[in-house]
Design a protein around this motif. Structure first.
Motif, mmCIF file in Angstrom:
data_model
loop_
_atom_site.group_PDB
_atom_site.id
_atom_site.type_symbol
_atom_site.label_atom_id
_atom_site.label_comp_id
_atom_site.label_asym_id
_atom_site.label_seq_id
_atom_site.Cartn_x
_atom_site.Cartn_y
_atom_site.Cartn_z
ATOM 1 N N ALA A 57 0.856 -1.188 0.000
ATOM 2 C CA ALA A 57 0.000 0.000 0.000
ATOM 3 C C ALA A 57 0.890 1.234 0.000
ATOM 4 N N ALA A 58 0.484 2.239 -0.761
ATOM 5 C CA ALA A 58 1.244 3.487 -0.841
ATOM 6 C C ALA A 58 0.507 4.595 -0.104
ATOM 7 N N LEU A 59 1.252 5.398 0.629
ATOM 8 C CA LEU A 59 0.667 6.529 1.328
ATOM 9 C C LEU A 59 1.660 7.686 1.384
ATOM 10 N N LYS A 60 1.136 8.850 1.653
ATOM 11 C CA LYS A 60 1.969 10.047 1.722
ATOM 12 C C LYS A 60 1.608 10.816 2.983
ATOM 13 N N PRO A 61 2.174 10.438 4.108
ATOM 14 C CA PRO A 61 1.858 11.129 5.360
ATOM 15 C C PRO A 61 2.475 12.521 5.381
ATOM 16 N N TYR A 62 1.767 13.441 5.980
ATOM 17 C CA TYR A 62 2.269 14.812 6.092
ATOM 18 C C TYR A 62 2.793 15.001 7.509
ATOM 19 N N CYS A 63 4.093 14.831 7.646
ATOM 20 C CA CYS A 63 4.746 14.916 8.945
ATOM 21 C C CYS A 63 6.237 15.124 8.710
ATOM 22 N N PRO A 64 6.984 15.509 9.742
ATOM 23 C CA PRO A 64 8.435 15.623 9.592
ATOM 24 C C PRO A 64 9.035 14.315 9.102
ATOM 25 N N LEU A 65 10.037 14.409 8.257
ATOM 26 C CA LEU A 65 10.626 13.233 7.633
ATOM 27 C C LEU A 65 11.138 12.230 8.668
ATOM 28 N N GLU A 66 11.656 12.741 9.781
ATOM 29 C CA GLU A 66 12.228 11.839 10.786
ATOM 30 C C GLU A 66 11.161 10.974 11.469
ATOM 31 N N ARG A 67 9.892 11.341 11.359
ATOM 32 C CA ARG A 67 8.830 10.540 11.987
ATOM 33 C C ARG A 67 8.448 9.335 11.127
ATOM 34 N N VAL A 68 8.776 9.386 9.842
ATOM 35 C CA VAL A 68 8.302 8.359 8.908
ATOM 36 C C VAL A 68 8.857 6.982 9.242
ATOM 37 N N SER A 69 10.068 6.924 9.787
ATOM 38 C CA SER A 69 10.696 5.630 10.056
ATOM 39 C C SER A 69 9.890 4.783 11.048
#
Length: 330
Positions: free
Chosen positions: A138-150
Motif C-alpha cells: 500500500a502506498a501513502l503520503k503522510p504529512y509529517c516531519p521526515l524523521e517521523r516516517v521511520s
C-alpha cells in the motif's frame, strides 16, 4: 456483476439454501443467467451445491482474492481507493514504484497471488509461493516531519496484529522491529520503503509491503526457512479466507493512516505489550560486528533499548542494526 451478487447472497446465508428466485430478483437477471453465473463461480473454485426446489448453498470458498468484494469493503477509505490484483509479479513494492513514475500512487494497493522476487529487510528474500500467502503493498503520503516516517514500520506491525486477531481470534507477537510471530516463528514480514522527491528532498510517498504466511508447509518454505517460519495453517490448523484477511489488513492500515503521527502513544503502548523481544537475550548485528545483551525497553520513537553485560544501556534503531535472538528466532 451477477456472480459477485450471487456469491455475496450465498455468503450471507452460511450453510443454508437460497432459492433461485430470490437470487434472480436480487441480481435482476433471468434464471438462466443465474445458472450461468453459478457455473462461473464453480469454475473459479467455489463449491456450490444446487438442489431442485431448494436453490443454491455455498459449501466452501475458493482460496482466491475477490477484488470486487475488496473494493466494496473499502469504499470511502483512503487506503484502497485503487486496488490492483495480479496473478504473478516480481514484487508488489516494485509494482507501486513503476506506477509512481506516471502519477500519484497515494492510496494505491497492489496484491499478488505470487511474488517471484519478494524482499525483506536488508535485502533478504521473502518466499512467496502461489496461492499460499497474502502479499500486498500500500502506498501513502503522510504529512509529517521526515524523521517521523521511520516509525511507520512499527505502527504497521501493531496494525497487522489487530487485523489478524480480528479475523483469526489469535494475536501474534512482534519481534522487533516489525516481524509478526506465532509459536516463536515468523508469520509475517513488513518492508517499508520511502521515496524522496529529487528536487526538494521532501517525502514523495511511502510503500508498506506486507507478506503473511497463510497455507505454507515445510516444503513450501524450504529447508533454509522452515525452522524459523510458520503459516496460519500450521499454527491454527486452518487458514483464513484471503479476501477477508486482506480487507481487515487494509482497513487497519487505513486507520493507521488516519492516526499517524498524532496518536503515537496508543501504538507505542500496544507495541510494547506485543513485543516478544523484550526481556530476552539478543545479538545485535552492527555493520562492523556483533554484540550480545538483553532487550529491556522500547523507546518513544520505537527504537530498542539494550542492556550490555557491563550494565550500560544503548538505544538502537532498525535503520542501524539487526537483532537476533540467542536461543531461537525471537
Amino acid at each position: 456483476m451477477t456472480k459477485d451478487t450471487i456469491l455475496s447472497l450465498l455468503r450471507q446465508s452460511p450453510g443454508e439454501f437460497v432459492s433461485g428466485e430470490v437470487i434472480r430478483q436480487a441480481a435482476g437477471v433471468s434464471r438462466a443467467a443465474v445458472s450461468k453465473a453459478v457455473a462461473v463461480l464453480r469454475q473459479e473454485g467455489h463449491e456450490i451445491e444446487s438442489v431442485t426446489n431448494r436453490g443454491y448453498r455455498l459449501i466452501s470458498l475458493a482460496d482466491s482474492l475477490r477484488p470486487e468484494e475488496l473494493r466494496q469493503r473499502l469504499t470511502g477509505h483512503h487506503i484502497g481507493q485503487e486496488i490492483v490484483c495480479l496473478p504473478t509479479i516480481d514484487s508488489t513494492n516494485n509494482e507501486i514504484k513503476r506506477r509512481a513514475v506516471s502519477g500519484s500512487v497515494d492510496g494505491l494497493v497492489i496484491l499478488a497471488d505470487q511474488q517471484t522476487g519478494g524482499r525483506g529487510r536488508r535485502g533478504r528474500s521473502f518466499v512467496s509461493p502461489a496461492g499460499k500467502g497474502l502479499y500486498l503493498s500500500a502506498a501513502l503520503k503522510p504529512y509529517c516531519p521526515l524523521e517521523r516516517v521511520s516509525s511507520l514500520t512499527a505502527w504497521t506491525a501493531v496494525a497487522l496484529c489487530d487485523a489478524i486477531e480480528q479475523v483469526c481470534g489469535v494475536r501474534p507477537g512482534i519481534k522487533w522491529p516489525n516481524d509478526l510471530v506465532l509459536q516463536d516463528k515468523k508469520l509475517c514480514g513488513v518492508l517499508t520503503e520511502m521515496e524522496l522527491e529529487a528536487e526538494t528532498g521532501s517525502l514523495g510517498y511511502v510503500i508498506i509491503g506486507i507478506g503473511i504466511n497463510l497455507r505454507q508447509n515445510e516444503a513450501d518454505f524450504g529447508p533454509g526457512v522452515a525452522p524459523t517460519a510458520i503459516s496460519l495453517q500450521q499454527a491454527l490448523g486452518r487458514a483464513p479466507d484471503r479476501t477477508e484477511l486482506a480487507a481487515a489488513v487494509l482497513l487497519s492500515l487505513d486507520k493507521l493512516y488516519r492516526d499517524f503521527p498524532e496518536r503515537a502513544q496508543g501504538y507505542l503502548e500496544r507495541f510494547r505489550r506485543d513485543c516478544l523481544t523484550l526481556c530476552r537475550p539478543v545479538r545485535v548485528l552492527y555493520p562492523g560486528g556483533t554484540r550480545e545483551g538483553t532487550a529491556v525497553d522500547i523507546t518513544e520513537d520505537f527504537g530498542l533499548t539494550v542492556r550490555w553485560p557491563d550494565g550500560t544501556v544503548e538505544a538502537v534503531t532498525s535503520g542501524e542494526v539487526s537483532v537476533r535472538g540467542l536461543y531461537g528466532y525471537v
